[in-house]
Structures are given as C-alpha cells and as structure tokens.
Scaffold this motif. Structure first.
Motif, PDB file in Angstrom:
ATOM      1  N   GLN A  55       0.177 -10.935  -0.822  1.00 22.94           N
ATOM      2  CA  GLN A  55      -0.066  -9.503  -0.811  1.00 22.94           C
ATOM      3  C   GLN A  55      -0.928  -9.126   0.387  1.00 22.94           C
ATOM      4  O   GLN A  55      -1.829  -9.871   0.781  1.00 22.94           O
ATOM      5  CB  GLN A  55      -0.770  -9.066  -2.100  1.00 22.94           C
ATOM      6  CG  GLN A  55       0.123  -9.156  -3.329  1.00 22.94           C
ATOM      7  CD  GLN A  55      -0.535  -8.555  -4.542  1.00 22.94           C
ATOM      8  OE1 GLN A  55      -0.789  -9.241  -5.532  1.00 22.94           O
ATOM      9  NE2 GLN A  55      -0.805  -7.256  -4.488  1.00 22.94           N
ATOM     10  N   SER A  56      -0.636  -7.948   0.930  1.00 20.10           N
ATOM     11  CA  SER A  56      -1.445  -7.450   2.043  1.00 20.10           C
ATOM     12  C   SER A  56      -1.581  -5.930   1.957  1.00 20.10           C
ATOM     13  O   SER A  56      -0.688  -5.258   1.413  1.00 20.10           O
ATOM     14  CB  SER A  56      -0.795  -7.858   3.368  1.00 20.10           C
ATOM     15  OG  SER A  56       0.516  -7.324   3.472  1.00 20.10           O
ATOM     16  N   PRO A  57      -2.693  -5.375   2.475  1.00 25.84           N
ATOM     17  CA  PRO A  57      -3.863  -6.117   2.943  1.00 25.84           C
ATOM     18  C   PRO A  57      -4.680  -6.616   1.760  1.00 25.84           C
ATOM     19  O   PRO A  57      -4.503  -6.148   0.637  1.00 25.84           O
ATOM     20  CB  PRO A  57      -4.636  -5.051   3.718  1.00 25.84           C
ATOM     21  CG  PRO A  57      -4.324  -3.780   2.983  1.00 25.84           C
ATOM     22  CD  PRO A  57      -2.893  -3.912   2.540  1.00 25.84           C
ATOM     23  N   PRO A  58      -5.603  -7.535   1.957  1.00 22.96           N
ATOM     24  CA  PRO A  58      -6.456  -7.982   0.847  1.00 22.96           C
ATOM     25  C   PRO A  58      -7.452  -6.912   0.404  1.00 22.96           C
ATOM     26  O   PRO A  58      -7.796  -6.853  -0.777  1.00 22.96           O
ATOM     27  CB  PRO A  58      -7.178  -9.213   1.408  1.00 22.96           C
ATOM     28  CG  PRO A  58      -7.032  -9.114   2.879  1.00 22.96           C
ATOM     29  CD  PRO A  58      -5.783  -8.352   3.152  1.00 22.96           C
ATOM     30  N   ASP A  59      -7.899  -6.101   1.337  1.00 26.87           N
ATOM     31  CA  ASP A  59      -8.844  -5.024   1.033  1.00 26.87           C
ATOM     32  C   ASP A  59      -8.420  -3.763   1.764  1.00 26.87           C
ATOM     33  O   ASP A  59      -7.935  -3.829   2.895  1.00 26.87           O
ATOM     34  CB  ASP A  59     -10.268  -5.403   1.471  1.00 26.87           C
ATOM     35  CG  ASP A  59     -10.786  -6.618   0.728  1.00 26.87           C
ATOM     36  OD1 ASP A  59     -10.727  -7.724   1.293  1.00 26.87           O
ATOM     37  OD2 ASP A  59     -11.224  -6.453  -0.419  1.00 26.87           O
ATOM     38  N   GLU A  64      -2.554 -12.602  -4.888  1.00 28.39           N
ATOM     39  CA  GLU A  64      -4.013 -12.555  -4.960  1.00 28.39           C
ATOM     40  C   GLU A  64      -4.555 -11.136  -5.078  1.00 28.39           C
ATOM     41  O   GLU A  64      -5.743 -10.943  -5.303  1.00 28.39           O
ATOM     42  CB  GLU A  64      -4.617 -13.240  -3.739  1.00 28.39           C
ATOM     43  CG  GLU A  64      -4.439 -14.756  -3.746  1.00 28.39           C
ATOM     44  CD  GLU A  64      -5.162 -15.395  -4.913  1.00 28.39           C
ATOM     45  OE1 GLU A  64      -4.511 -16.179  -5.653  1.00 28.39           O
ATOM     46  OE2 GLU A  64      -6.367 -15.135  -5.092  1.00 28.39           O
ATOM     47  N   GLY A  65      -3.699 -10.151  -4.896  1.00 29.71           N
ATOM     48  CA  GLY A  65      -4.113  -8.776  -5.107  1.00 29.71           C
ATOM     49  C   GLY A  65      -4.602  -8.060  -3.871  1.00 29.71           C
ATOM     50  O   GLY A  65      -4.977  -8.685  -2.871  1.00 29.71           O
ATOM     51  N   THR A  66      -4.598  -6.729  -3.944  1.00 24.78           N
ATOM     52  CA  THR A  66      -5.194  -5.856  -2.922  1.00 24.78           C
ATOM     53  C   THR A  66      -6.298  -5.059  -3.605  1.00 24.78           C
ATOM     54  O   THR A  66      -6.042  -4.361  -4.589  1.00 24.78           O
ATOM     55  CB  THR A  66      -4.157  -4.894  -2.328  1.00 24.78           C
ATOM     56  OG1 THR A  66      -3.207  -5.630  -1.571  1.00 24.78           O
ATOM     57  CG2 THR A  66      -4.839  -3.852  -1.436  1.00 24.78           C
ATOM     58  N   GLN A  67      -7.526  -5.205  -3.096  1.00 23.59           N
ATOM     59  CA  GLN A  67      -8.660  -4.457  -3.627  1.00 23.59           C
ATOM     60  C   GLN A  67      -8.701  -3.100  -2.937  1.00 23.59           C
ATOM     61  O   GLN A  67      -8.956  -3.015  -1.729  1.00 23.59           O
ATOM     62  CB  GLN A  67      -9.965  -5.211  -3.367  1.00 23.59           C
ATOM     63  CG  GLN A  67     -11.222  -4.427  -3.744  1.00 23.59           C
ATOM     64  CD  GLN A  67     -11.468  -4.387  -5.220  1.00 23.59           C
ATOM     65  OE1 GLN A  67     -11.591  -5.417  -5.881  1.00 23.59           O
ATOM     66  NE2 GLN A  67     -11.552  -3.175  -5.767  1.00 23.59           N
ATOM     67  N   LEU A  68      -8.443  -2.029  -3.702  1.00 24.67           N
ATOM     68  CA  LEU A  68      -8.437  -0.675  -3.157  1.00 24.67           C
ATOM     69  C   LEU A  68      -9.697   0.072  -3.580  1.00 24.67           C
ATOM     70  O   LEU A  68     -10.033   0.111  -4.768  1.00 24.67           O
ATOM     71  CB  LEU A  68      -7.201   0.095  -3.642  1.00 24.67           C
ATOM     72  CG  LEU A  68      -7.130   1.561  -3.243  1.00 24.67           C
ATOM     73  CD1 LEU A  68      -6.989   1.702  -1.725  1.00 24.67           C
ATOM     74  CD2 LEU A  68      -5.977   2.263  -3.938  1.00 24.67           C
ATOM     75  N   THR A  69     -10.364   0.660  -2.615  1.00 22.58           N
ATOM     76  CA  THR A  69     -11.526   1.503  -2.885  1.00 22.58           C
ATOM     77  C   THR A  69     -11.236   2.886  -2.309  1.00 22.58           C
ATOM     78  O   THR A  69     -10.952   3.013  -1.113  1.00 22.58           O
ATOM     79  CB  THR A  69     -12.795   0.935  -2.236  1.00 22.58           C
ATOM     80  OG1 THR A  69     -13.017  -0.391  -2.718  1.00 22.58           O
ATOM     81  CG2 THR A  69     -13.997   1.806  -2.565  1.00 22.58           C
ATOM     82  N   VAL A  70     -11.292   3.912  -3.166  1.00 19.33           N
ATOM     83  CA  VAL A  70     -11.082   5.282  -2.728  1.00 19.33           C
ATOM     84  C   VAL A  70     -12.409   6.017  -2.840  1.00 19.33           C
ATOM     85  O   VAL A  70     -12.973   6.158  -3.930  1.00 19.33           O
ATOM     86  CB  VAL A  70     -10.013   5.995  -3.572  1.00 19.33           C
ATOM     87  CG1 VAL A  70      -9.815   7.419  -3.058  1.00 19.33           C
ATOM     88  CG2 VAL A  70      -8.704   5.224  -3.538  1.00 19.33           C
ATOM     89  N   ASN A  71     -12.915   6.450  -1.707  1.00 14.89           N
ATOM     90  CA  ASN A  71     -14.205   7.135  -1.665  1.00 14.89           C
ATOM     91  C   ASN A  71     -14.044   8.646  -1.744  1.00 14.89           C
ATOM     92  O   ASN A  71     -13.096   9.196  -1.183  1.00 14.89           O
ATOM     93  CB  ASN A  71     -14.966   6.764  -0.387  1.00 14.89           C
ATOM     94  CG  ASN A  71     -15.391   5.313  -0.371  1.00 14.89           C
ATOM     95  OD1 ASN A  71     -15.812   4.781  -1.384  1.00 14.89           O
ATOM     96  ND2 ASN A  71     -15.285   4.673   0.784  1.00 14.89           N
ATOM     97  N   PRO A  72     -14.971   9.333  -2.433  1.00 17.22           N
ATOM     98  CA  PRO A  72     -14.864  10.799  -2.574  1.00 17.22           C
ATOM     99  C   PRO A  72     -15.181  11.510  -1.274  1.00 17.22           C
ATOM    100  O   PRO A  72     -15.757  10.939  -0.348  1.00 17.22           O
ATOM    101  CB  PRO A  72     -15.903  11.130  -3.648  1.00 17.22           C
ATOM    102  CG  PRO A  72     -16.856   9.986  -3.624  1.00 17.22           C
ATOM    103  CD  PRO A  72     -16.082   8.773  -3.209  1.00 17.22           C
TER     104      PRO A  72
END
Lengths: 111, 109
Positions: B6-10, B101-109
């Motif tokens: 999976q990509s991207p990792p983060d 291995e997953g993609t860690q997604l962070t969505v900021n306000p």
C-alpha cells in the motif's frame, strides 16, 4: 442485530497463564478468522477455519490454539508459549463470496 | 504467498482536500476489500471490490484486476476520515485474506 461479538474488550493476564479470547457470530458464516495487530502495524493471520471441526494455521500460529466445535464460535487460546502475547486481537467471519466482517477486537495485556 | 503493498504509508491533508490511496498485489485475486480502522481500532468495511468501480458518498474505489492494483479515492476529506486504511486480498486458491501494511491518513481542520 447480526454481527460478531468479541469479549472481553480488555483483558489483563500474568505471564505464564493461558488465556482464551471469545468470538461469536450470528451471521451464519462458514469461515472465521483470527488476526493479531501490533501498534502501528498491519494485521497478521493467526488461524482460520472454513468449516466446523476444521481449521488451518495462518502466518503466526506458534503459541496459539483454536477450536471450531460450533459454526457460531471460534475461540482463540493464547498459551504461555507465545513469546509476545500483548497485542490487539481481531476476529472476523465471512460467507461464500462475500465480504469479511470484523468484531470490535480484544486488547490483551500480559505483564 | 501473495504480497500486498500500500502507498503512501502516511498522508496528511487539510480538510476539504482530495486523496488517492493505492494497493498493489502480486497475484490474481478473487476478493479485494478496503477497510477503514478508526482511532478506537474498529475495522469498517468500505468496499468489496474484486474488480470494477464502486462509489459510496465521498468515497470511491477502482480495482484493475488485470494490472493487479486498486485505488481508493477520498474526496472533500473530513477530520472523521482520519485513521488507517487497509487493503486486503484473497486468491482463487483459498479463503484467507492477506492485508497490506496500511495508509495512515490524518485530516487536519
């Protein structure tokens, strides 16, 4: 409602003790699975069962045991032989040609 | 066994942005699923998509089985989209699903 129930949500044990994690489903699914997840990591397959009274080892079966005496139930025993048992354990099930569904998981801590 | 990458990792986004997550696999598959793992650890099935395209609200997915990849599109991202996105596949020879291995997604306000 149909679903997969894992209990308990949190479990604490002393090193050297065996512990059994419960997984029950009422979705009438034939196949059931146990996965382990460590912090920041993906899911790794421990054991799976495609039919009652039959199961296969996954990628990390050492130190674990399972049974499948009933279609609805697939308990996982973490034995004292498992070197690093502290982890998040997820149970899943699916029917023929259908999606995999997960329970909410059990967080096991061994000290 | 089959390999899943999976990509991207983060991935870090501002609220409202669009994103594309990718899943490559090394063999023919008869099942492919996308999951979202929320901060409490719950795994939610997003799409069951061994081939073709599906859409569900702001999310859509496309699997090109002949080229061995799948894409997950998230449009107009929201903070509640944060978490880890996993791709899982199984091959025709068995019922076990292998996870990336997953993609860690962070969505900021």
């Amino acid at each position: 409602d149909g679903g997969i129930t894992q209990s308990p949500k949190y479990l604490f044990r002393k090193e050297g003790q065996n512990v059994t994690l419960s997984c029950e489903q009422n979705l009438n699914h034939d196949a059931m699975y146990w996965y382990r997840q460590d912090p920041g990591q993906g899911l790794r397959l421990i054991y799976y069962s495609q039919i009652v009274n039959d199961f296969q080892k996954g990628d990390i079966a050492e130190g674990y045991s399972v049974s499948r005496e009933k279609k609805e139930s697939f308990p996982l025993t973490v034995t004292s032989a498992q070197k690093n048992p502290t982890a998040f354990y997820l149970c899943a099930s699916r029917g023929q040609n259908s999606p995999l569904h997960f329970g909410n998981g059990t967080r096991l801590t061994v000290t | 066994g089959i390999q899943v990458e999976q990509s991207p990792p983060d991935l870090i986004l501002q609220e409202g942005a669009n994103s594309t997550l990718r899943c490559n696999f090394s063999d023919s598959v008869n099942n492919l699923q996308w999951f979202h793992q929320n901060p409490w650890g719950q795994l939610i099935n997003l799409f069951y998509i061994p081939s073709g395209t599906k859409q569900n609200g702001r999310l859509s997915a496309t699997t090109v089985a002949t080229e061995r990849y799948s894409l997950l599109y998230i449009s107009s991202s929201q903070t509640t989209d944060s978490g880890v996105y996993f791709c899982a596949v199984s091959t025709s020879s068995g019922s076990r699903l292998t996870f990336g291995e997953g993609t860690q997604l962070t969505v900021n306000p």
